[in-house]
Design a protein around this motif. Structure first.
Motif, PDB file in Angstrom:
ATOM      1  N   VAL A   1       7.700   5.227   7.318  1.00  0.00           N
ATOM      2  CA  VAL A   1       7.240   6.562   6.932  1.00  0.00           C
ATOM      3  C   VAL A   1       6.495   6.493   5.607  1.00  0.00           C
ATOM      4  N   GLY A   2       5.700   7.521   5.351  1.00  0.00           N
ATOM      5  CA  GLY A   2       4.919   7.529   4.122  1.00  0.00           C
ATOM      6  C   GLY A   2       4.797   8.913   3.531  1.00  0.00           C
ATOM      7  N   ALA A   3       4.657   8.955   2.211  1.00  0.00           N
ATOM      8  CA  ALA A   3       4.427  10.220   1.513  1.00  0.00           C
ATOM      9  C   ALA A   3       2.996  10.215   0.986  1.00  0.00           C
TER      10      ALA A   3
ATOM     11  N   ASP B   1       3.302   6.506  -1.315  1.00  0.00           N
ATOM     12  CA  ASP B   1       4.466   5.658  -1.070  1.00  0.00           C
ATOM     13  C   ASP B   1       4.562   5.306   0.413  1.00  0.00           C
ATOM     14  N   VAL B   2       5.104   4.120   0.685  1.00  0.00           N
ATOM     15  CA  VAL B   2       5.377   3.764   2.070  1.00  0.00           C
ATOM     16  C   VAL B   2       6.743   3.072   2.131  1.00  0.00           C
TER      17      VAL B   2
ATOM     18  N   PHE C   1       7.463   0.448  -0.882  1.00  0.00           N
ATOM     19  CA  PHE C   1       6.446   0.320  -1.914  1.00  0.00           C
ATOM     20  C   PHE C   1       6.228   1.711  -2.492  1.00  0.00           C
TER      21      PHE C   1
END
Lengths: 230, 139
Positions: free
Chosen positions: B32-34, B39-40, B62
């Motif tokens: 998932v990512g923001a 971010d990942v 990360f």
């Protein structure tokens, strides 16, 4: 914080009482300074929201208005006018800094449009877990893994010339991906500036996705540049 | 902005960093990512097919300190729980435990999303495995 310009509502000048468009810094009738207008950053420069801006003209307008608003010019003015010269200058600076940067300008315009689209859209957007496409995540994760491997190797004191070459190649690759996103963005600018409502809606969606991708890529560029510089 | 001691602890000594075999039928992977911050986060679980208990959890993130701490804590919490129990973890629990400030709440949301995505992936795989048990034993 973002207000959408409603130019249909005129405001009366505090000095001469002649009604004027609320987004204006100086009364067009009596030329007196006005309190900070409530419109968007584009309207500070007398522009309608658009993405492909003439930066030379923007800078020229910025300097012209900065001179006109300069607090030194209001040394003998009314206390209100002195306050407004400071407040208008601050607004002008914020507006210029935002609009002259292509990425900030795009993000700002999208936020402006988002505010107009109302709650339904933002509510749906927040709850949408698939806003970041899976293939982008895979790609970004993989690129991060590769970069981390190189950074670890460097941390361990490896002075492998191959490593340096790998890092330089990685930076070149990330820079290239970032450039590609910026080119795509510019393509969407044209669509938004010149398109009808439907075209604008679709361009906005595309640009939101491009800015998401860009944020991931610019983090990678930042990290690889840091590693190369260390 | 100052990080809480718990965030700093998880950041300096992240728990369960690593990778599980993505191809295994017992492993569920959530990526998932923001997009707000770039971010990942990858979170993986290995579930005991008999008991449905999450026996192993690994993550790789990360991102900022809060994102790393949130995913590190998430792996600690889900380990030893059944899949259904793990789904009960809410991002607000993570916010409370790590004393995350409002601007970092999305990091906890990301961790909750990662748990759900990993379990969802495992369930999908498991569903296939249940329909075709021969394929599982063949591995």
């Amino acid at each position: 914080m973002l207000k959408v310009l409603d130019s249909a509502v005129p405001v009366a000048c505090w000095s001469c009482s002649v009604a004027h468009n609320e987004s204006i810094l100086f009364c067009p009738h009596c030329s007196k300074i006005q309190p900070p207008p409530g419109g968007d950053y584009f309207s500070v420069f007398g522009l309608a929201p658009r993405l492909d801006l003439d930066l030379g003209m923007l800078e020229h307008e910025f300097h012209r208005l900065s001179r006109k608003l300069h607090p030194d010019r209001f040394a003998r003015a009314l206390p209100n006018e002195k306050d407004w010269s400071l407040a208008d200058t601050a607004l002008l600076n914020d507006a210029y800094r935002t609009l002259r940067d292509p990425i900030r300008r795009t993000g700002y315009l999208l936020k402006l449009q988002g505010a107009e689209m109302g709650e339904e859209h933002s509510g749906k957007d927040r709850k949408d877990p698939s806003r970041v496409p899976a293939d982008l995540l895979e790609e970004v994760f993989e690129l991060n893994m590769q970069l981390e491997e190189m950074r670890m190797a460097r941390k361990m004191g490896q002075t492998d010339p191959d490593l340096q070459a790998d890092l330089t190649a990685a930076k070149k690759k990330f820079d290239g991906l970032l450039d590609a996103v910026d080119q795509d963005l510019r393509g969407q600018w044209k669509v938004w500036d010149e398109g009808d409502e439907a075209a604008r809606q679709s361009a906005q969606k595309t640009m939101v996705a491009l800015l998401d991708r860009r944020r991931y890529l610019s983090n990678l560029v930042r990290d690889v540049t840091e590693t190369l510089g260390a | 902005m100052a990080y809480s001691d718990k965030v700093i602890d998880h950041y300096n000594n992240p728990r369960n960093v690593g990778q599980l075999d993505k191809g295994s039928a017992e492993v569920g992977t959530g990526l998932v990512g923001a997009p707000e911050c770039g971010d990942v986060m990858r979170l993986q679980i290995r579930v005991n097919p008999e008991t449905q208990v999450i026996e192993e959890a690994k993550f790789k993130t990360f991102g900022c300190g809060s994102a790393i701490a949130s995913s590190s804590l998430a792996t600690e919490w889900i380990k030893g729980r059944t899949v259904e129990d793990a789904l009960a973890i809410k991002n607000t629990d993570i916010v409370k435990e790590l004393s995350l400030p409002p601007v970092k709440i999305h990091c906890s949301v990301l961790a909750e999303d990662a748990i759900r995505a990993a379990i969802g992936d495992w369930k999908k795989k498991n569903g296939v495995a249940e329909a075709e048990p021969a394929a599982v034993t063949a591995q």
